[in-house]
Design an enzyme around this catalytic site. Sequence first.
Site, short mmCIF file in Angstrom:
data_model
loop_
_atom_site.label_atom_id
_atom_site.label_comp_id
_atom_site.label_asym_id
_atom_site.label_seq_id
_atom_site.Cartn_x
_atom_site.Cartn_y
_atom_site.Cartn_z
N HIS A 180 -4.36 -4.57 2.80
CA HIS A 180 -4.69 -4.62 4.24
C HIS A 180 -5.08 -5.97 4.86
CE1 HIS A 180 -3.18 -0.63 4.20
NE2 HIS A 180 -4.12 -0.10 3.80
N HIS A 228 0.48 2.10 5.35
CA HIS A 228 0.75 2.22 3.90
C HIS A 228 2.30 2.91 3.81
CE1 HIS A 228 -3.51 3.51 4.90
NE2 HIS A 228 -3.65 2.86 3.90
#
Lengths: 331, 331
Positions: free
Chosen positions: A57, A219
């Site tokens: 991320h 995700h």
Amino acid sequence: VKKIINAPADIVVDALRGMAAAHPEELRVQTDPAFVARSDAPVTDKVAVVSGGGSGHEPLHVGFVGPGMLDAAVPGPVFTSPTPDAVQAAVGKADSGAGTLLVVKNYTGDVLNFETAAELVEASGVGTRTVVVQDDVAVQDSTNTAGRRGVGGTVLLEKIVGAAAERGDDLATCHEIAERVSANVRSMGMALTAPTVPHVGEPSFTLADYEMEIGIGIHGEPGRERVELESADRVVRRLLDPVLEDLPFREGDEVLLFTNSMGGTPGTELYLAHGIAERLLADRGVRVTRRLVGPYITSLEMQGMSLTLLKLDDELRNLWDAPVRTPALTW
Amino acid sequence: VKKIINAPADIVVDALRGMAAAHPEELRVQTDPAFVARSDAPVTDKVAVVSGGGSGHEPLHVGFVGPGMLDAAVPGPVFTSPTPDAVQAAVGKADSGAGTLLVVKNYTGDVLNFETAAELVEASGVGTRTVVVQDDVAVQDSTNTAGRRGVGGTVLLEKIVGAAAERGDDLATCHEIAERVSANVRSMGMALTAPTVPHVGEPSFTLADYEMEIGIGIHGEPGRERVELESADRVVRRLLDPVLEDLPFREGDEVLLFTNSMGGTPGTELYLAHGIAERLLADRGVRVTRRLVGPYITSLEMQGMSLTLLKLDDELRNLWDAPVRTPALTW
């Protein structure tokens, strides 16, 4: 798999070595267990702000370590929670005796491992508080999440509470400010393409050429619906309307608008979407006074975007404006 | 086409509207003809630094407008040169009477249109000098380029000459410094995937799942060779060796290492590659004292990276370190 990597199992450590080389004066990087800390940590008499979570991320969280934001960040394997001992080691490096605020995104593994870490460090005499960010309005419960997922609001929260800690607020006050951000921030995202986790080697999900996923997680968790491609005007409305209705944000509210790239969406598209969101908010009488536009919480190379709105008050605005100096956010 | 856009023909103007909304105090954005200027332009007695080129490489150039870097930037259509009248309008906004330095990447259309623009503004009494960046060592001549292409070195040059102009250097001195950067900077890039130009709707070229292109340009121009995927160690060496040999960079040289994402390559991979480059340079005795790591000159959503080395001297290092405040680069 089409990535610039050596062994997939070594990605996080290899990337951390690169971060260490790139920021030799600003950061201290440890690889076993893995964490990144301000080079001047622990900062005397300052509450430490420590976050972490699965890698993939970036720049969240390791790119936000520095004065005015995080004291330390703990990167787990890609899309996988860091272990309690890594969090414990990071807190050990960051805590000055003034206590540590743990910033956790609401995923079951993260919540559990940070909870265990908090118990471990409390046992060694370090005071901790924890804020769990859960700003994603798309779905209730999700893959590996009970309740709402923590997404873009985390970036804003880390900046704001980082400024509070930097000005000398105590642990209880930092925690109160973090909870206030959490209570006033809402997000939603979408994807045009899927990310590929390096050690998996296949895209996390499949979207047809004419499809996009609305309400997706960072995700690749499923969103609200899979629909045919639409104009940017309609895409932005699909993200903004649920965000506005949820808090709700009302006419006259002052907000920070954060337009985030999921990684693969380039600057032109992101600014284009941001402009649409600003117009829609102006139409509703919601006053945007602060902005953040860029790839700040990503899902590897996934194409897509998210919108985050934070309702501001004078204190939150001032903390947002306070100086920050990290690899990914500086002013 | 999988992009967050409305009409493909309107992308650049739509994105500029978003930039204007996102940076209302810092930037002045005009859409017809299209350019972005510092909100305080023209700055009295300061040489103006103006650049531009096709869109699709963001943040280059529009994201680099602000104190310490560009006074104005002129975005053409995606991968297409801006027209002379747009460059003329930008110079008209930026020039304070102290003259304007034009920073041009070496593509035939850019060179021609900036040349025409320079003639037009010279005719109206504005003094200009032009630096043509041509740092890509991959190939001699290319699609739409005679000689070498201008790539990553442009970012470093704009930062450094922007600092020279900001401290009050006159036009001849700014031009000399720009030429010094140009003479000492070399780059090479590679791609794992192709970008898709919005109004074309198809990828600019085709790479098999197991292939990458070494030496590619930022518009998908062919590189040196198409090879099978390799480890990051080997990829970095493939880019770094030709760069080192070209200047050449020698043992004991002090350099700035710029590790750039072509857009779709995420932060983990980029830092990983940066770390490898730092180790290879250390092995050769080349001293890296300054770094830039991130997506600063991109090719839409193309996955890939480039390495740029700039040989530093005391003055160039000091100008690099000088304050800068733009949407994409701030310290």
